[in-house]
Design an enzyme around this catalytic site. Structure first.
Site, short mmCIF file in Angstrom:
data_model
loop_
_atom_site.label_atom_id
_atom_site.label_comp_id
_atom_site.label_asym_id
_atom_site.label_seq_id
_atom_site.Cartn_x
_atom_site.Cartn_y
_atom_site.Cartn_z
N HIS A 95 0.84 -1.20 0.00
CA HIS A 95 0.00 0.00 0.00
C HIS A 95 0.87 1.26 0.00
O HIS A 95 0.64 2.19 -0.78
CB HIS A 95 -0.91 -0.03 1.24
CG HIS A 95 -1.71 1.22 1.46
ND1 HIS A 95 -3.03 1.33 1.10
CD2 HIS A 95 -1.37 2.42 2.03
CE1 HIS A 95 -3.48 2.53 1.42
NE2 HIS A 95 -2.50 3.21 1.99
N GLU A 96 1.88 1.28 0.86
CA GLU A 96 2.74 2.47 0.96
C GLU A 96 3.62 2.63 -0.28
O GLU A 96 3.83 3.75 -0.77
CB GLU A 96 3.60 2.40 2.22
CG GLU A 96 2.81 2.31 3.52
CD GLU A 96 1.81 3.43 3.70
OE1 GLU A 96 2.00 4.51 3.11
OE2 GLU A 96 0.82 3.23 4.43
N GLU A 102 -6.24 6.86 -1.29
CA GLU A 102 -6.23 5.68 -0.42
C GLU A 102 -6.84 4.48 -1.12
O GLU A 102 -6.34 3.36 -1.00
CB GLU A 102 -6.96 5.97 0.89
CG GLU A 102 -6.25 6.94 1.81
CD GLU A 102 -4.84 6.50 2.16
OE1 GLU A 102 -4.63 5.30 2.44
OE2 GLU A 102 -3.94 7.35 2.14
N HIS A 130 1.63 4.24 -2.92
CA HIS A 130 1.53 5.70 -2.77
C HIS A 130 2.70 6.36 -3.49
O HIS A 130 2.53 7.36 -4.21
CB HIS A 130 1.57 6.09 -1.29
CG HIS A 130 0.23 6.11 -0.63
ND1 HIS A 130 -0.86 6.76 -1.16
CD2 HIS A 130 -0.19 5.58 0.55
CE1 HIS A 130 -1.90 6.62 -0.35
NE2 HIS A 130 -1.52 5.91 0.70
#
EC number: 3.4.24.-
Length: 296
Positions: A147-148, A224, A151
């Protein structure tokens, strides 16, 4: 808005300092043309320079600020198998996502959380909390890291800086137009700018900044969802759903992250209704889980 992102807080501080400095030095007098009207061309250039300047200064120092604020220990040389696994996992995911290797760090907090920041895809930081490592299984941590990394790969930090720069520009520009109107039309001041201009400008900046933050928060929520999809791609959808469900289970516990770091973390806030929802940095975890399950 329950929490204020570090990026937004730093950006606001820079804008305030620049405005005060320019006022003290008398630079803003160039915005008054012949004492009777506003030089809109000069004002627009002024707004663009300082609107985007504040935004990108915030972006440039975001990684340094995050390290200092969170006490992140960057893993330069893995000291144990866990640290080695973290570095290897981020390296594999970064290669898969087509970005440079981010710095990998750990910060001491019982709160299960993680964040990514940095000024470019090849100059970023991915950090996880000790609480995340202790309360999640390896598959779930892998999904959080994905997930990070997503980003970073999506360029979310740069895009946010651009959006914030546009927002800043309009706030600075419109606030001074409103101040000028109040000064000339309401208080009938015909020469220079009186106290009414500065008071009205400050009030307008505050009100417009709050309204404009709705746009920034909307983008934050959308990123997100995209990062969840990216995390599922770099690990698996089941792993990402499991990680979000674990975060939801910890939602009743108060977050240990500083207020200014909440928008960077994966966890976000709880369910918010009404107008407050417009100022949420993260969608509710229930909606994020539902989106992944439905394949959206």
């Amino acid at each position: 808005m329950k929490r204020i992102a570090l990026f937004l807080a730093t950006n606001l501080a820079i804008i305030v300092v620049l405005s005060i400095t320019l006022r003290i030095l008398g630079v803003e007098q160039i915005l008054d043309e012949s004492g009777t009207g506003l030089n809109l061309n000069a004002l627009l250039i002024f707004a663009l320079v300082f609107g985007f300047g504040g935004s990108f200064i915030s972006l440039a120092i975001s990684k340094w600020m995050a390290k200092k604020t969170m006490g992140v220990k960057v893993i330069e040389q893995p000291g144990n198998p866990t640290e080695q696994w973290l570095v290897d996992t981020v390296r594999r995911q970064a290669k898969q996502a087509g970005i440079g290797m981010p710095e990998v760090g750990v910060f001491d907090s019982p709160d299960p959380n993680a964040f990514a920041t940095g000024m470019s895809k090849n100059n970023a930081l991915v950090a996880v909390s000790t609480g995340l490592m202790q309360n999640m299984g390896q598959d779930e941590v892998e999904a959080v890291l994905g997930h990070e990394v997503s980003h970073v790969a999506n360029g979310d930090m740069v895009t946010l800086a651009l959006i914030q720069g546009v927002v800043n520009t309009f706030v600075i520009f419109l606030a001074r137009v409103i101040g000028h109107f109040v000064d000339r039309v309401v208080f009938k001041n015909e020469e220079g700018h009186g106290p009414a201009f500065w008071i009205a400008t400050i009030v307008a900046e505050i009100v417009l900044a709050i309204l404009a933050s709705i746009i920034v928060m909307w983008f934050s929520r959308q990123r997100e969802f995209r990062a969840d999809t990216g995390g599922a791609s770099l690990s698996s959808r089941d792993k990402m759903i499991s990680a979000l469900e674990r975060l939801r289970a910890a939602q009743g516990q108060p977050s240990q992250m500083p207020d200014q770091m909440q928008a960077f973390g994966i966890r976000g806030g709880g369910v918010t209704q009404g107008l407050k929802r417009l100022f949420m940095t993260h969608p509710p975890l229930e909606e994020r889980i539902m989106a992944l399950k439905s394949g959206r």
